[in-house]
Motif scaffolding. Structure first.
Motif, PDB file in Angstrom:
ATOM      1  N   ARG A 106       0.823  -1.196  -0.011  1.00  0.00           N
ATOM      2  CA  ARG A 106       0.009   0.002  -0.075  1.00  0.00           C
ATOM      3  C   ARG A 106       0.884   1.208  -0.068  1.00  0.00           C
ATOM      4  O   ARG A 106       2.009   1.335   0.919  1.00  0.00           O
ATOM      5  CB  ARG A 106      -0.867   0.138   1.342  1.00  0.00           C
ATOM      6  CG  ARG A 106      -1.743  -1.331   1.341  1.00  0.00           C
ATOM      7  CD  ARG A 106      -2.827  -1.321   0.496  1.00  0.00           C
ATOM      8  NE  ARG A 106      -3.839  -0.223   1.061  1.00  0.00           N
ATOM      9  CZ  ARG A 106      -4.893  -0.048   0.396  1.00  0.00           C
ATOM     10  NH1 ARG A 106      -5.147  -0.393  -1.021  1.00  0.00           N
ATOM     11  NH2 ARG A 106      -5.781   0.762   0.854  1.00  0.00           N
ATOM     12  N   TYR A 107       0.495   2.339  -0.618  1.00  0.00           N
ATOM     13  CA  TYR A 107       1.248   3.563  -0.974  1.00  0.00           C
ATOM     14  C   TYR A 107       0.310   4.618  -0.783  1.00  0.00           C
ATOM     15  O   TYR A 107      -0.555   4.620  -1.707  1.00  0.00           O
ATOM     16  CB  TYR A 107       2.031   3.459  -2.242  1.00  0.00           C
ATOM     17  CG  TYR A 107       2.803   4.776  -2.406  1.00  0.00           C
ATOM     18  CD1 TYR A 107       3.801   5.003  -1.646  1.00  0.00           C
ATOM     19  CD2 TYR A 107       2.594   5.640  -3.396  1.00  0.00           C
ATOM     20  CE1 TYR A 107       4.575   6.132  -1.741  1.00  0.00           C
ATOM     21  CE2 TYR A 107       3.189   6.642  -3.893  1.00  0.00           C
ATOM     22  CZ  TYR A 107       4.216   7.124  -2.864  1.00  0.00           C
ATOM     23  OH  TYR A 107       4.995   8.003  -3.066  1.00  0.00           O
ATOM     24  N   ARG A 108       0.753   5.648  -0.218  1.00  0.00           N
ATOM     25  CA  ARG A 108       0.258   6.973  -0.086  1.00  0.00           C
ATOM     26  C   ARG A 108       1.046   7.946  -0.490  1.00  0.00           C
ATOM     27  O   ARG A 108       1.867   8.363   0.054  1.00  0.00           O
ATOM     28  CB  ARG A 108      -0.549   7.379   0.951  1.00  0.00           C
ATOM     29  CG  ARG A 108      -1.694   8.486   1.231  1.00  0.00           C
ATOM     30  CD  ARG A 108      -2.050   8.716   2.371  1.00  0.00           C
ATOM     31  NE  ARG A 108      -1.284   9.033   3.331  1.00  0.00           N
ATOM     32  CZ  ARG A 108      -1.312   9.935   4.389  1.00  0.00           C
ATOM     33  NH1 ARG A 108      -2.699  10.226   4.662  1.00  0.00           N
ATOM     34  NH2 ARG A 108      -0.288  10.181   5.156  1.00  0.00           N
ATOM     35  N   ALA A 112      -1.235  12.956  -0.974  1.00  0.00           N
ATOM     36  CA  ALA A 112      -2.691  12.258  -1.286  1.00  0.00           C
ATOM     37  C   ALA A 112      -3.537  11.912  -0.066  1.00  0.00           C
ATOM     38  O   ALA A 112      -2.896  12.000   1.105  1.00  0.00           O
ATOM     39  CB  ALA A 112      -2.235  11.170  -1.951  1.00  0.00           C
ATOM     40  N   GLU A 114      -5.602   9.232  -0.329  1.00  0.00           N
ATOM     41  CA  GLU A 114      -6.139   8.027  -0.603  1.00  0.00           C
ATOM     42  C   GLU A 114      -4.917   6.949  -0.701  1.00  0.00           C
ATOM     43  O   GLU A 114      -3.858   7.430  -1.278  1.00  0.00           O
ATOM     44  CB  GLU A 114      -7.013   7.710  -1.902  1.00  0.00           C
ATOM     45  CG  GLU A 114      -8.239   8.499  -1.915  1.00  0.00           C
ATOM     46  CD  GLU A 114      -9.151   8.070  -0.752  1.00  0.00           C
ATOM     47  OE1 GLU A 114      -9.258   6.833  -0.521  1.00  0.00           O
ATOM     48  OE2 GLU A 114      -9.941   9.001   0.134  1.00  0.00           O
ATOM     49  N   TRP A 115      -4.863   5.739  -0.390  1.00  0.00           N
ATOM     50  CA  TRP A 115      -4.044   4.689  -0.500  1.00  0.00           C
ATOM     51  C   TRP A 115      -4.142   3.915  -1.923  1.00  0.00           C
ATOM     52  O   TRP A 115      -5.317   3.843  -2.364  1.00  0.00           O
ATOM     53  CB  TRP A 115      -3.994   3.704   0.660  1.00  0.00           C
ATOM     54  CG  TRP A 115      -3.497   4.095   1.965  1.00  0.00           C
ATOM     55  CD1 TRP A 115      -4.451   4.783   2.801  1.00  0.00           C
ATOM     56  CD2 TRP A 115      -2.200   4.134   2.365  1.00  0.00           C
ATOM     57  NE1 TRP A 115      -3.748   5.140   3.844  1.00  0.00           N
ATOM     58  CE2 TRP A 115      -2.199   4.494   3.737  1.00  0.00           C
ATOM     59  CE3 TRP A 115      -1.054   3.664   2.095  1.00  0.00           C
ATOM     60  CZ2 TRP A 115      -1.384   4.858   4.518  1.00  0.00           C
ATOM     61  CZ3 TRP A 115       0.069   3.804   2.962  1.00  0.00           C
ATOM     62  CH2 TRP A 115      -0.056   4.351   3.994  1.00  0.00           C
ATOM     63  N   THR A 116      -3.046   3.392  -2.436  1.00  0.00           N
ATOM     64  CA  THR A 116      -2.977   2.869  -3.645  1.00  0.00           C
ATOM     65  C   THR A 116      -2.230   1.522  -3.541  1.00  0.00           C
ATOM     66  O   THR A 116      -1.257   1.474  -2.752  1.00  0.00           O
ATOM     67  CB  THR A 116      -2.709   3.670  -4.933  1.00  0.00           C
ATOM     68  OG1 THR A 116      -1.125   3.864  -4.586  1.00  0.00           O
ATOM     69  CG2 THR A 116      -3.248   5.049  -5.301  1.00  0.00           C
ATOM     70  N   ASP A 117      -2.667   0.450  -4.239  1.00  0.00           N
ATOM     71  CA  ASP A 117      -2.060  -0.689  -4.408  1.00  0.00           C
ATOM     72  C   ASP A 117      -0.824  -0.730  -5.258  1.00  0.00           C
ATOM     73  O   ASP A 117      -1.050  -0.201  -6.575  1.00  0.00           O
ATOM     74  CB  ASP A 117      -2.829  -1.659  -4.615  1.00  0.00           C
ATOM     75  CG  ASP A 117      -3.878  -2.063  -3.639  1.00  0.00           C
ATOM     76  OD1 ASP A 117      -3.476  -1.777  -2.528  1.00  0.00           O
ATOM     77  OD2 ASP A 117      -4.911  -2.742  -3.794  1.00  0.00           O
ATOM     78  N   LEU A 118       0.230  -1.112  -4.900  1.00  0.00           N
ATOM     79  CA  LEU A 118       1.516  -1.203  -5.879  1.00  0.00           C
ATOM     80  C   LEU A 118       1.819  -2.906  -5.943  1.00  0.00           C
ATOM     81  O   LEU A 118       1.781  -3.505  -4.958  1.00  0.00           O
ATOM     82  CB  LEU A 118       2.723  -0.442  -5.527  1.00  0.00           C
ATOM     83  CG  LEU A 118       2.404   1.121  -5.025  1.00  0.00           C
ATOM     84  CD1 LEU A 118       3.727   1.776  -4.684  1.00  0.00           C
ATOM     85  CD2 LEU A 118       2.293   1.879  -6.626  1.00  0.00           C
TER      86      LEU A 118
END
Length: 189
Positions: A106-108, A112, A114-118
């Motif tokens: 997980r990366y924010r 930002a 929101e968290w995004t998936d990497l």
């Protein structure tokens, strides 16, 4: 006298009419308990591990079936814990297999909300880029008198007490090769 089948399934009747009058053996077993078996008997393999929680370093046995962890217990061969685990260590199976466990990176991004998936490759590249950037920004070739330093103050390493000697050795080598001078271990602090 013949006992009806439904009545013969009752443990007290089996105890009074069978060869187990004290009810310590077959008379005490139901069909359900006869079908039970330990979670560990179905494991394909057992992996050695170390409890992830504190610095004691209790050894654990991780039972795996089909690539999935089915049970974790203390390792009786461990000189530290002799097979015993504290309440947190006993709950390690839940840590590994629980529904609350994150299964992706997980990366924010800065700023930002929101968290995004990497994917793992992207995340590892980001970590490597940031390590090299911190090394570069903190790099010192020489001091004020012109003496050669070749070090960075942009990185520091802090090892944990559950790391073994080999892991600590590798971490020390990595950070020394990167030029870091602040390399410490929690077990010494």
């Amino acid at each position: 006298m013949r006992v009806p089948a439904w009545l013969g399934a009752w443990p007290v009747v089996r105890q009074l009419t069978g060869p187990d009058p004290l009810g310590r053996g077959a008379a005490a077993r139901s069909r359900d308990t006869a079908d039970l078996h330990a979670r560990t008997t179905s494991a394909d393999r057992v992996a050695a591990s170390v409890c992830p929680y504190c610095a004691v370093g209790c050894a654990q046995q991780v039972y795996v079936r089909g690539g999935q962890v089915v049970h974790i217990e203390g390792d009786p061969a461990s000189p530290l814990s002799r097979g015993r685990l504290c309440p947190k260590g006993s709950a390690t199976t839940q840590l590994v297999t629980g529904p609350h466990r994150e299964r992706s990176v997980r990366y924010r991004a800065p700023g930002a909300t929101e968290w995004t998936d990497l994917d793992l490759h992207t995340a590892m590249e980001m970590v490597a880029d940031r390590v090299l950037d911190a090394r570069r920004r903190g790099w010192q070739d020489t001091d004020a008198q012109g003496r050669v330093l070749r070090r960075t103050t942009g990185l520091a390493g802090l090892g944990g007490a559950t790391l073994d000697n080999e892991e600590n050795y590798l971490i020390k080598k990595l950070f020394t090769a990167l030029g870091a001078i602040q390399i410490e271990n929690q077990a010494r602090i």
